[in-house]
Scaffold this active site. Structure first.
Site, mmCIF file in Angstrom:
data_model
loop_
_atom_site.group_PDB
_atom_site.id
_atom_site.type_symbol
_atom_site.label_atom_id
_atom_site.label_comp_id
_atom_site.label_asym_id
_atom_site.label_seq_id
_atom_site.Cartn_x
_atom_site.Cartn_y
_atom_site.Cartn_z
ATOM 1 N NE ARG A 234 -7.602 -5.265 5.663
ATOM 2 C CZ ARG A 234 -8.168 -4.573 4.668
ATOM 3 N NH1 ARG A 234 -8.801 -5.200 3.692
ATOM 4 N NH2 ARG A 234 -8.078 -3.256 4.623
ATOM 5 C CG ASP B 254 -10.407 -9.608 -3.351
ATOM 6 O OD1 ASP B 254 -9.852 -9.796 -4.446
ATOM 7 O OD2 ASP B 254 -10.508 -8.483 -2.820
ATOM 8 C CD GLU C 33 -3.946 -9.275 1.237
ATOM 9 O OE1 GLU C 33 -4.944 -9.989 1.179
ATOM 10 O OE2 GLU C 33 -3.969 -8.053 1.003
ATOM 11 C CG HIS D 58 -6.735 -6.730 -1.285
ATOM 12 N ND1 HIS D 58 -6.249 -6.899 -0.007
ATOM 13 C CD2 HIS D 58 -7.740 -5.821 -1.170
ATOM 14 C CE1 HIS D 58 -6.920 -6.125 0.826
ATOM 15 N NE2 HIS D 58 -7.837 -5.457 0.147
HETATM 16 N N1 NAD Z 1 -11.135 -6.668 -0.576
HETATM 17 C C1 NAD Z 1 -11.185 -5.351 -0.658
HETATM 18 O O1 NAD Z 1 -10.805 -4.767 -1.674
HETATM 19 C C2 NAD Z 1 -11.731 -4.554 0.506
HETATM 20 C C3 NAD Z 1 -12.097 -3.234 0.282
HETATM 21 C C4 NAD Z 1 -12.636 -2.506 1.338
HETATM 22 C C5 NAD Z 1 -12.773 -3.085 2.587
HETATM 23 N N2 NAD Z 1 -12.380 -4.364 2.774
HETATM 24 C C6 NAD Z 1 -12.547 -5.009 4.101
HETATM 25 O O2 NAD Z 1 -13.938 -5.051 4.375
HETATM 26 C C7 NAD Z 1 -14.119 -4.788 5.768
HETATM 27 C C8 NAD Z 1 -15.514 -4.228 5.975
HETATM 28 O O3 NAD Z 1 -15.598 -2.945 5.360
HETATM 29 P P1 NAD Z 1 -16.803 -1.962 5.676
HETATM 30 O O4 NAD Z 1 -16.552 -0.742 4.875
HETATM 31 O O5 NAD Z 1 -18.089 -2.676 5.518
HETATM 32 O O6 NAD Z 1 -16.527 -1.665 7.215
HETATM 33 P P2 NAD Z 1 -17.554 -1.125 8.299
HETATM 34 O O7 NAD Z 1 -16.719 -0.578 9.398
HETATM 35 O O8 NAD Z 1 -18.593 -0.274 7.653
HETATM 36 O O9 NAD Z 1 -18.294 -2.454 8.795
HETATM 37 C C9 NAD Z 1 -17.686 -3.425 9.591
HETATM 38 C C10 NAD Z 1 -18.781 -4.102 10.413
HETATM 39 O O10 NAD Z 1 -18.186 -5.177 11.138
HETATM 40 C C11 NAD Z 1 -18.731 -5.164 12.440
HETATM 41 N N3 NAD Z 1 -17.859 -5.863 13.380
HETATM 42 C C12 NAD Z 1 -16.801 -5.371 14.081
HETATM 43 N N4 NAD Z 1 -16.308 -6.323 14.875
HETATM 44 C C13 NAD Z 1 -17.056 -7.426 14.665
HETATM 45 C C14 NAD Z 1 -17.036 -8.737 15.217
HETATM 46 N N5 NAD Z 1 -16.163 -9.085 16.172
HETATM 47 N N6 NAD Z 1 -17.957 -9.616 14.767
HETATM 48 C C15 NAD Z 1 -18.874 -9.258 13.842
HETATM 49 N N7 NAD Z 1 -18.957 -8.034 13.297
HETATM 50 C C16 NAD Z 1 -18.046 -7.136 13.711
HETATM 51 C C17 NAD Z 1 -18.925 -3.702 12.784
HETATM 52 O O11 NAD Z 1 -19.868 -3.534 13.844
HETATM 53 C C18 NAD Z 1 -19.421 -3.142 11.448
HETATM 54 O O12 NAD Z 1 -20.828 -3.187 11.355
HETATM 55 C C19 NAD Z 1 -12.994 -3.782 6.106
HETATM 56 O O13 NAD Z 1 -12.647 -3.874 7.471
HETATM 57 C C20 NAD Z 1 -11.879 -4.224 5.230
HETATM 58 O O14 NAD Z 1 -11.070 -5.110 5.965
HETATM 59 C C21 NAD Z 1 -11.872 -5.115 1.765
#
Ligand code: NAD
Length: 332
Positions: free
Chosen positions: A235, A259, A264, A296
């Site tokens: 994000r 990305d 954005e 994105h």
């Molecule tokens: N660019 C894209 O197209 C795209 C697509 C999907 C997701 N995303 C982003 O990727 C992120 C991760 O996705 P995911 O499916 O792996 O999510 P997820 O919920 O499976 O994993 C997120 C991880 O972050 C950890 N976390 C939470 N707070 C934290 C902190 N303060 N410090 C460190 N770690 C922390 C959680 O414990 C978890 O293990 C999403 O939140 C989303 O913002 C981007």
């Protein structure tokens, strides 16, 4: 059930219409984003709004959704930082998302950004098209044996950790909840400061929360190794853009792949090619030779879009039938 889609793009229409043959919901598409004005487009027969990453689902919008008797907010993405969950719960509106549609899609895009920047493929592509076959300025480094810091090891971060491990790097990870399986596979969990101090490459995969907002800031950049490659496919607001531009100018940050971008919502998912970009920071970033910006698109694969459409509609089918979603971590 009637579902009103906001921020819908042609590919959303293609994938959702195809998938809806198994569900038979009534689908209405708006290309405009949801906000406190466009919420007025919703008619009384709409049960569900289906939103994406940059739709604004704050308290004011949710209050209007409640007045219009909307029962469900369905996010067709994993992140949910743009929805005021507390207000939705207060008004009894159920919120659901697609928690893990294709972590490989995002991890692979992260890898693509890293490799492009490191071996300067973006520059080579343009050079060769102009019959410039010189290698000067294209020198990269081996990724093999480098140290990679991964912040957030959930679905996407875990896949990325494994990819990097398979490439022969040392992977350092930070997460509030370390993953024992990854530990057993040789991923070492450390404190954030150690990630900043030791990593040649840093990749962000944690969600945007008040704690992670600007996790990349002047102080953390100061702690990083000279020439670090920083990649953010999570994000935009995880990165303080101003501080990162300063880090790039000071050559502390050797390359930046993003990305996602702090502002954005004003530019991404639109064709602004005929206009002058008003966002000066983004314009500046795109002018740097060691910065790669994609709009994105990390999620954007055929498999991911198929899964997003199926899970979104299936979430709603379950909510309609039983008012809950079984075992998917999709209900918020
Ligand atoms: N660019 C894209 O197209 C795209 C697509 C999907 C997701 N995303 C982003 O990727 C992120 C991760 O996705 P995911 O499916 O792996 O999510 P997820 O919920 O499976 O994993 C997120 C991880 O972050 C950890 N976390 C939470 N707070 C934290 C902190 N303060 N410090 C460190 N770690 C922390 C959680 O414990 C978890 O293990 C999403 O939140 C989303 O913002 C981007």
């Amino acid at each position: 059930m009637k579902i009103a889609f906001f921020s819908s793009q042609p590919y959303d229409i293609t994938f959702f219409n195809k998938c809806n043959k198994d569900f038979n919901f009534e689908l209405e598409y708006f290309d405009i984003g949801l906000d406190d004005q466009t919420v007025n487009l919703i008619t009384e027969d709409v049960d569900t709004v289906c939103v994406f990453v940059n739709d604004k689902v704050d308290a004011a919008v949710i209050e209007k959704l409640s007045e219009k008797k909307v029962k469900y907010i369905a996010l067709r993405c994993a992140g949910f930082n743009n929805v005021d969950l507390e207000t939705a719960h207060k008004f009894g509106i159920k919120v659901c998302r697609v928690p893990a549609y294709s972590p490989e899609a995002v991890a692979e895009h992260t890898l693509a950004m890293l490799f492009t920047l490191n071996r300067k493929i973006h520059k080579a592509y343009n050079r060769v098209r102009e019959q410039n076959f010189s290698l000067n300025g294209l020198l990269g480094t081996n990724i093999y044996k480098k140290t990679v810091g991964v912040i957030g090891t959930g679905n996407i971060g875990a896949v990325f950790c494994r990819m990097m491990k398979a490439l022969g790097t040392e992977v350092l990870a930070y997460d509030l909840y370390p993953n024992d399986k990854l530990k057993a596979e040789g991923i070492r969990y450390v404190e954030l400061d150690e990630i900043f101090a030791k990593s040649d490459i840093i990749s962000l995969h944690c969600p945007l929360t008040p704690e992670t907002m600007h996790v990349i800031n002047p102080e953390s950049i100061e702690k990083m190794k000279e020439g670090v490659i920083l990649i953010n496919t999570s994000r935009g607001k995880l990165i303080d853009t101003r501080a990162t531009i300063q880090g790039l100018r000071a050559k502390k940050i050797g390359a930046l792949g993003i990305d996602v971008y702090e502002q954005e919502e004003n530019v991404f998912f639109r064709d602004l090619s005929g206009t002058i970009l008003e966002d000066e920071r983004l314009q500046l970033l795109t002018s740097f030779p060691n910065v790669l910006v994609t709009a994105h698109q990390a999620f954007f694969t055929d498999e991911a879009l198929t899964q997003i459409a199926y899970v979104t509609l299936d979430n709603l089918k379950q909510l309609q039938a039983t008012n809950k979603i079984e075992g998917r971590n999709a209900e918020l």
